[in-house]
Design an enzyme around this catalytic site. Sequence first.
Site, short mmCIF file in Angstrom:
data_model
loop_
_atom_site.label_atom_id
_atom_site.label_comp_id
_atom_site.label_asym_id
_atom_site.label_seq_id
_atom_site.Cartn_x
_atom_site.Cartn_y
_atom_site.Cartn_z
CE LYS A 32 -1.67 -37.77 -7.95
NZ LYS A 32 -1.61 -38.51 -6.68
CB THR A 33 2.40 -42.35 -6.68
OG1 THR A 33 1.02 -41.98 -6.72
CG2 THR A 33 2.65 -43.21 -5.44
CG ASP A 218 -0.75 -37.35 -3.53
OD1 ASP A 218 -0.68 -36.58 -4.51
OD2 ASP A 218 -0.98 -38.57 -3.63
CD GLU A 219 -4.80 -36.85 -5.65
OE1 GLU A 219 -5.12 -35.81 -6.27
OE2 GLU A 219 -4.68 -37.96 -6.21
CD GLN A 249 -6.25 -35.63 -12.06
OE1 GLN A 249 -6.66 -36.75 -11.73
NE2 GLN A 249 -4.96 -35.40 -12.28
NE ARG A 607 -8.75 -41.00 -13.69
CZ ARG A 607 -7.62 -40.55 -13.20
NH1 ARG A 607 -6.92 -41.28 -12.35
NH2 ARG A 607 -7.13 -39.38 -13.58
#
Length: 736
Positions: A32-33, A218-219, A249, A607
Amino acid sequence: MDILTELNPAQKKAVQAINGPVLILAGPGSGKTRVITHRVAYLIRTCKVSPRHIIAVTFTNKAAKEMVERLDKLVPGSVKELTIGTFHAICAKILRIDGKAMGIESNFVIYDDDDQTAIIKRCLQELNLDPKQHAPQAIASAISKAKSTLIQPKDYVKRSRSYFEEVVGRVYERYEQMLRESKALDFDDLLMKTVLLFRKHPEVLARYQERYIHVMVDEFQDTNLVQYELVKQISDKYHNICVVGDPDQSIYSWRSADLRNILSFEHDYPDATLILLEQNYRSTKTILETASNVISANKKRKAKRLWTENDDGERTFVIEAYTEQEEAQFVANEIERLVGRSHFRLGDCAVMYRTNAQSRVLEEAFIRYGIPYRLVAGTRFYERREIKDIVAYFRLVQNPHDSVSLQRIINVPGRGIGQQTIGKLSSWAKSMGVSAYDAMQLIVEAKRNKNIDDQPFDVRSSDALARFSELMDDFVEKSQNANLVELFDMVVEKSGYKQSLKNDPDKDERWENIMELRTVAQQYRDLSPRESLTAFLESVALVSDVDGYDEKLDRVTLITLHQAKGLEFQVVFIVGVEEKLLPHIRSIDDPDQLEEERRLCYVGITRAKQRIYLVHAFRRTFMGTSTVNPPSRFLDDIPKNLVATPGWWRGDEPRVSDAVFSWNRVRVDETESKPKVSTGVPAVDLKAGDHVRHSQFGEGVVVNSKKVNDDSEVTVAFSGQGIKRLLLSLAKLENI
């Protein structure tokens, strides 16, 4: 370089969808980044949008820095005109420019959690309320929640329905007065005041709406009501709002994050384009499938089909130890084994846990085994006493009305200004309706005019207060022309702080920390004097736990599950995977909270790149109480074919630790729980949890029993003797 090169079809679609509302649901490790940065670059290079018209909002300074570094390579020279940063940093900048319309001076200071607690304690004292009965942290949390939902003091008082809420309302009102007197804002103010600025002054909002044609967030699953409102305000003219996030998340409801913001986005923006990023580039197939099975039990989510072209990888290791000490011992031993065989570096490994208190046993084990580690969110650099002291001097230079900083360093180092004098100064200033700094200025003026009868202090106290006031005036004057490093050296020397460390037993370490802060100050020396001071203090105030995380450091990382979001490791151990811990005891009776705990477990698992270990203890002493908790319900959702079979550490793998035994002890078949012993040996009906006695080792608890040919191997935890594996035919165990 083609902006779309090396992007998969879904990522290309997300990059090219530039008109109207866009919702990008991005699974963990889906790039996504990369999508956000390439989208910005695509707007600039292909669509010829001026960087000045683009704003990208992140949740951490680390993410913002990473985005800037990537964009500097994709579109060199454009970064300076872009607006990229956290919500708090961007709002702080807006308020410094336009806050005067709300009565906010441009030199306001930003109070952190410690400052907030200090003011609330003073509020309680003024209101004659006992801090033992009314916990300052609980009141601070209630005020923060109110601000996160745009509830101001008067409205809060009207809505009060309980005695606690009434107390919070009274403290909230006085707390806001103290912030105004100190020309200070807390973290929540940065967001709330910006939204209120835009509401009350549409002409200010119009300027930002006209400037920011493209808005990216973002997020988005972590936004609260204020942040949602802010983004909506800025993007309301052009409707080019692109949000990226993952409902699975969302783990920050305790920070007032509202999952409904992302789940309802398509309802709020009916013309929104939905794009799913489902290809994972981080984890093995097994890790991804494990995580997908854990999260699929949640109801409040948007379904995604995560997939990867990576290998299957190792199976998921579900391990049970007898106690938390042996849990930590297993983790330490397994890391030693993995690193010793050159499979991984220490820096590739992370140990995650639900609560900070769990780190103590792990730290003890790592120290005992000599394994280098770093504790994320231990005593952070900016929370160290000497750092907060020096920063307080600078905050007072920027804003002499900052009462929290004034009280912190008015007698640091000692100047003969005791608490009684400080209290008298505060009361006198309050009676005149001025700040403590203004009151000290009156003392200086009175001494110059030899009219000391106008102030309530004896000669000794008034002299000490006057000297401090003159010292700060000197610093303020020098700050107008000196660069930040010159000012830093002057403050450390002339304040007497450097001299005061000479008799400190930790003088070397504390001085090294101060010099490290000086290194930070050097980053701003090329700005104008006042600009550098503001930028320096803002960066210090808005730093977060993971901002100082260095991926190149070759040490094992100890970190909470909440702090681990956004990071990735080759090997992840999640410890304490048991009921009342993960999920946490406070969430078990609340369906929404239980779903968040499941999301937290999901975040931890995802992770991991190569290996995931889910570890739990049969018996745990936690917060002073010894309990036996069953394994976490989340483990029940992992298919057996994904889990490493009992005894995985044998064969070509050496036995890792006597603290380790079968992952499925609680789920063991009844036939395995009732071993058939060899001829001539009395049959003993032993199962996990039975108490037994041995002639040599004394009393213990059976933790596992399994067939070995015509005999049985029984694993017993003996009091004071540790874990022992015994053949039933030889052990002569007595079931007690």
